[in-house]
Design a protein around this motif. Sequence first.
Motif, short mmCIF file in Angstrom:
data_model
loop_
_atom_site.label_atom_id
_atom_site.label_comp_id
_atom_site.label_asym_id
_atom_site.label_seq_id
_atom_site.Cartn_x
_atom_site.Cartn_y
_atom_site.Cartn_z
N ARG A 163 0.82 -1.21 0.00
CA ARG A 163 0.00 0.00 0.00
C ARG A 163 0.86 1.26 0.00
O ARG A 163 0.53 2.25 -0.67
N GLN A 164 1.94 1.23 0.77
CA GLN A 164 2.84 2.38 0.77
C GLN A 164 3.47 2.59 -0.61
O GLN A 164 3.59 3.73 -1.08
N ASP A 166 2.11 1.70 -3.50
CA ASP A 166 1.06 2.22 -4.38
C ASP A 166 0.81 3.70 -4.14
O ASP A 166 0.62 4.48 -5.09
#
Length: 335
Positions: A163-164, A166
């Motif tokens: 997620r980081q 992305d």
Amino acid sequence: MVHEWFDGTLVRASAQATRQNRLLIACIVAGSDDGNSQEKQTLEQLFSQPQILPVVRSRCLCILLETGTEQAAIFAKLFPSNTTPTIYLIHSSGNTMLAADNIEVETLLEHIQTRLAAVDSADKESKPEIALTPLPTPAPAAAEKHLDAHEAERYRRMLVKRRQQDAQRLRLVREDMKEDRKTYEMVHGRTKIIQTETVPVKARETKAARLQFRASNGTTKTADFTRDTPFTEVRAYAESAFEMPAGKLEIGISFPQRKVLDSSADALTLAQLGLVPSATLFVRVWDRTPAAKPKTEAQKTNPASAYFSVYVALTALALALLFWHIRTPPPAFAQ
């Protein structure tokens, strides 16, 4: 004695080898339909040799991975290799890859002992020189639970990291878009926003209402009217279309609610009654007998036509009596 492979996943084998301070030996062989390929048999014979088997059982943990399986695919991401059979000696102190094709027993034993010496050296450097009470070995169920929790935590960290990444990619894309917009404005100038005024479209003034008349006997009629047409003209059209005298038709609607349009609606327009732009009217005939046709002026003022009708009727009666008399035989008289 026969060599035995570790029965479990690659993650559990790695965790158990780390916990027991063993050397992890991963053997990659080509997959087969029956699970007993020639390469697997060759490695089992190699590890079952008297010189290697005691060392492997006491200090190592061996796992067999067949190409084409899920565990082999996971291992290939960490240690890519296209040749089989291959032997990997894995430990935190270092890794060794050996091509197991035609490898000698002495050569394999030498590499295993060299790696085990590095394991012992790393273990002495990491442990303090004090006597520690050995911890009890956890039960199998507790060990399985610990491994599952470890895998869940590793998966959670992987998701957070993804997620980081992305979010960072999205931020870079937005920055690139801003730079492209600035470059475009420097070359072509700022884009002007033109505000347009929405003009409402007026409804059609002529033939804005299409009415369908549906009679109780199934007959239908369709006609177009203006939105300002009074309903009395619609009623007159219906009486003329269905050839009925005035006051013999009942006109009603069924939507949005069932209602009869009586004489109180004659003064209202179609727009006021909600019959624009189209509607269906139900027509009920109260008296199906058509009105008698009025007499013409000639019939009212000329009495000769009545006399002629009486004359024709009497003549027909006389002719009927004459034919009856001719056909009837005369009565017979007694002698």
